[in-house]
Design an enzyme around this catalytic site. Structure first.
Site, PDB file in Angstrom:
ATOM      1  N   HIS A   1     -44.371 -15.191  -2.000  1.00 16.61           N
ATOM      2  CA  HIS A   1     -43.392 -15.982  -1.811  1.00 16.61           C
ATOM      3  C   HIS A   1     -44.050 -16.622  -0.996  1.00 16.61           C
ATOM      4  O   HIS A   1     -44.778 -16.591   0.043  1.00 16.61           O
ATOM      5  CB  HIS A   1     -42.689 -15.589  -0.765  1.00 16.61           C
ATOM      6  CG  HIS A   1     -41.950 -14.089  -2.111  1.00 16.61           C
ATOM      7  ND1 HIS A   1     -40.811 -13.940  -2.612  1.00 16.61           N
ATOM      8  CD2 HIS A   1     -42.093 -13.248  -1.796  1.00 16.61           C
ATOM      9  CE1 HIS A   1     -40.607 -13.016  -2.967  1.00 16.61           C
ATOM     10  NE2 HIS A   1     -41.296 -11.979  -2.275  1.00 16.61           N
TER      11      HIS A   1
ATOM     12  N   TYR B   1     -46.334   1.525   3.818  1.00 18.17           N
ATOM     13  CA  TYR B   1     -46.412   2.639   3.677  1.00 18.17           C
ATOM     14  C   TYR B   1     -47.344   3.278   3.248  1.00 18.17           C
ATOM     15  O   TYR B   1     -48.697   2.491   2.833  1.00 18.17           O
ATOM     16  CB  TYR B   1     -44.969   3.041   2.889  1.00 18.17           C
ATOM     17  CG  TYR B   1     -44.572   2.329   1.310  1.00 18.17           C
ATOM     18  CD1 TYR B   1     -45.925   2.734   0.337  1.00 18.17           C
ATOM     19  CD2 TYR B   1     -44.014   1.135   0.982  1.00 18.17           C
ATOM     20  CE1 TYR B   1     -46.129   2.363  -0.940  1.00 18.17           C
ATOM     21  CE2 TYR B   1     -44.468   1.449  -0.382  1.00 18.17           C
ATOM     22  CZ  TYR B   1     -45.398   1.393  -0.913  1.00 18.17           C
ATOM     23  OH  TYR B   1     -45.726   1.409  -1.999  1.00 18.17           O
TER      24      TYR B   1
ATOM     25  N   GLU C   1     -27.228  17.770 -20.058  1.00 19.77           N
ATOM     26  CA  GLU C   1     -27.510  18.624 -20.857  1.00 19.77           C
ATOM     27  C   GLU C   1     -29.111  18.710 -22.006  1.00 19.77           C
ATOM     28  O   GLU C   1     -28.821  17.802 -22.703  1.00 19.77           O
ATOM     29  CB  GLU C   1     -26.984  19.679 -20.518  1.00 19.77           C
ATOM     30  CG  GLU C   1     -25.603  20.405 -19.688  1.00 19.77           C
ATOM     31  CD  GLU C   1     -27.003  21.391 -18.835  1.00 19.77           C
ATOM     32  OE1 GLU C   1     -28.182  21.999 -18.946  1.00 19.77           O
ATOM     33  OE2 GLU C   1     -26.652  21.210 -17.689  1.00 19.77           O
TER      34      GLU C   1
END
Length: 415
Positions: free
Chosen positions: A253, A308, A391
Site C-alpha cells: 500500500h 505474528y 457427513e
C-alpha cells in the site's frame, strides 16, 4: 476407497448425531473473530458443564473442560474456536451473515472459513461419548477450546494465563483440522508436520513530492519494489534446494494520487519453513535486504514490525504411529494416510511443547470427491466457499477424536 462408517452412524447415537448437526449449523452461523469468541466460549462452557466436566476460562475466551474418571492416564485434546474476516459465499441455508470489528476498528464480515466450527462440534461430540460411557475408560481427559489460532495469539494467551498450573497436565495432547480432502479420510504426518511462520509489516520511508520532480524525492514505491524483488530471490539463492521454504508478499500500500510520490509505502511479508536453521538464516536475510536497499537509495531506515510468529508443529513419531493404527482400526485401513509435511502453520504445537509432552495433529477431509478431484480447485481453507459437508465429515471428526482418546485412556498408552 471404501465408504466410511463412523460412530455417529450407530443407531444408539442418532439423537447425538442430530444434536451435533444442529450445534454445527449454529456455530457456522455465528462465527466470531480471533480473541473475541465470547458467545462461542459461553456456549462451550454451557455444553461441557452440562456433560459433567469441570470448566474454567483461560486466556480470555479460551475454555478448559476436565473430566476425571478414576486413576489412569491424563490425555488432552485441543479444538480451536475462532473465525476469519471473510464474507461467506457458500450458498448454505445456514451461511453466516455476521460482522465483526478488527483490532484497528475496521468493520468486516465474519465466516468460519477454516472449519473451526467443525472442530468445536467434533470435540463436543467426543466429549459427550466419553461422559456417557465412563465404564469403558479410566483416567482424566482435558479438552482445550482454544481461541485465536488464526492470529497465533490463542495458545500463547492460555499458556500465559497459567494453563498448565490450573489444569491437569496431560501425558499427550491431540488435535485435528478439517481441510479440503475427501470426506471420510484422515491424513497424518510423523515428525515435522506444519511450518514455522513469521509475518512482518515493513514501512518503507522516503521523501514525498510531485511526480514531475522525482529527483527531489526518495520514492518509497520504487524502493519497496526493489526490496520485494530481492526478497523473492532469497529462497532460490540462499536456501538449499533440498530445504522447504516459502516467502509471500501479499499486500502493498502506498500513496493516494497518481501524480504525488508518497512519503511512505507499506508491505507485509510472510515466511514459512520446516527447519530452525533455515528460519534463522532467512529472518536475518530479510532484515539485511530491507536495510541494504534503503541504504542504497539513501532513504531513512525502514520500520519492521512483527505481526505474528507460529511455532514449528512436530508430531511425535512414536505416538503418531500409534494413533494412525488406532484410527485405521476405527475408520478403515485405506481411509488413513501418511502424507508429507504441509506448508501451513498452527500454534497447536505450543501447548505440548510447553510441558515437554508428545503432540499429534491430523487432518480430516471435508469435501466430496468431485470437489477435490475436479479440474479446477476452487474450495480451500480460508475460502469464502469452504463449507464442509456435514457427513461423513463430522462423524469422522468425532470418531477420530474419540478413538484416539479412548485408546490412550483404556490401554494406558499401549499400541
Amino acid at each position: 476407497m471404501s465408504p466410511t462408517t463412523t460412530i455417529l452412524d450407530e443407531p444408539e447415537h442418532a439423537d447425538l448425531r442430530a444434536s451435533l448437526h444442529d450445534l454445527y449449523r449454529h456455530l457456522h452461523s455465528h462465527p466470531e473473530l480471533s480473541m473475541q469468541e465470547e458467545a462461542t466460549a459461553a456456549l462451550v462452557e454451557e455444553r461441557m458443564s452440562g456433560l459433567g466436566y469441570d470448566v474454567f476460562r483461560c486466556g480470555g475466551t479460551g475454555v478448559v473442560a476436565t473430566l476425571r474418571n478414576g486413576d489412569g492416564p491424563v490425555v488432552g485434546f485441543r479444538a480451536d474456536t475462532d473465525a476469519l474476516p471473510v464474507e461467506e459465499d457458500t450458498g448454505l441455508e445456514y451461511a453466516s451473515t455476521a460482522r465483526g470489528t478488527l483490532p484497528d476498528g475496521t468493520d468486516v464480515p465474519v465466516m468460519h472459513a477454516c472449519g473451526h466450527d467443525m472442530h468445536i462440534t467434533a470435540a463436543i461430540g467426543a466429549a459427550t461419548l466419553l461422559a456417557q460411557d465412563r465404564s469403558s475408560w479410566a483416567g482424566t481427559v482435558v479438552f482445550l477450546f482454544q481461541p485465536g489460532e488464526e492470529t497465533a495469539q490463542g495458545a500463547a494467551a492460555m499458556l500465559d494465563d497459567g494453563l498448565w498450573d490450573r489444569a491437569p497436565r496431560p501425558e499427550v495432547i491431540y488435535g485435528q483440522h478439517v481441510w479440503p480432502g475427501v470426506s471420510g479420510t484422515v491424513d497424518m504426518t510423523p515428525g515435522p508436520a506444519m511450518t514455522f511462520s513469521d509475518a512482518w509489516r515493513v514501512t518503507v520511508k522516503g521523501r514525498g513530492g510531485h511526480g514531475s520532480q522525482p529527483e527531489s524525492t526518495i520514492d518509497p514505491v520504487v524502493l519497496a519494489a526493489h526490496m520485494i524483488v530481492r526478497i523473492q530471490s532469497l529462497k532460490s539463492r540462499e536456501v538449499p534446494a533440498q530445504k522447504a521454504a516459502v516467502i509471500t508478499i501479499a499486500t502493498i500500500h502506498a500513496g493516494l494520487k497518481e501524480n504525488i510520490i508518497p512519503a511512505t509505502a507499506e508491505f507485509t511479508v510472510n515466511m514459512r519453513n520446516l527447519d530452525a536453521d533455515v528460519r534463522d538464516h532467512l529472518l536475518g536475510a530479510l532484515r539485511r535486504v530491507i536495510l541494504a536497499e534503503a541504504m542504497a537509495s539513501d532513504a531513512p531506515e525502514p520500520q519492521i514490525e512483527e505481526i505474528y510468529t507460529f511455532p514449528l508443529l512436530v508430531n511425535d513419531e512414536e505416538e503418531t504411529a500409534r494413533v494412525m493404527g488406532v484410527l485405521r482400526g476405527a475408520l478403515g485401513e485405506e481411509q488413513v494416510n501418511e502424507i508429507p509435511a504441509v506448508m501451513g502453520s498452527e500454534d497447536f504445537g505450543a501447548l505440548p511443547d510447553a510441558i515437554d509432552v508428545p503432540g499429534v495433529y491430523w487432518f480430516f477431509g471435508g469435501l466430496t470427491r468431485e470437489e477435490v478431484e475436479g479440474e479446477e480447485i476452487t474450495v480451500t481453507n480460508h475460502s469464502p466457499h469452504f463449507g464442509p459437508q456435514l457427513e461423513p465429515t463430522l462423524g469422522v471428526g468425532v470418531t477420530a477424536a474419540h478413538a484416539a482418546l479412548t485408546a490412550r485412556l483404556v490401554r494406558g498408552g499401549a499400541a
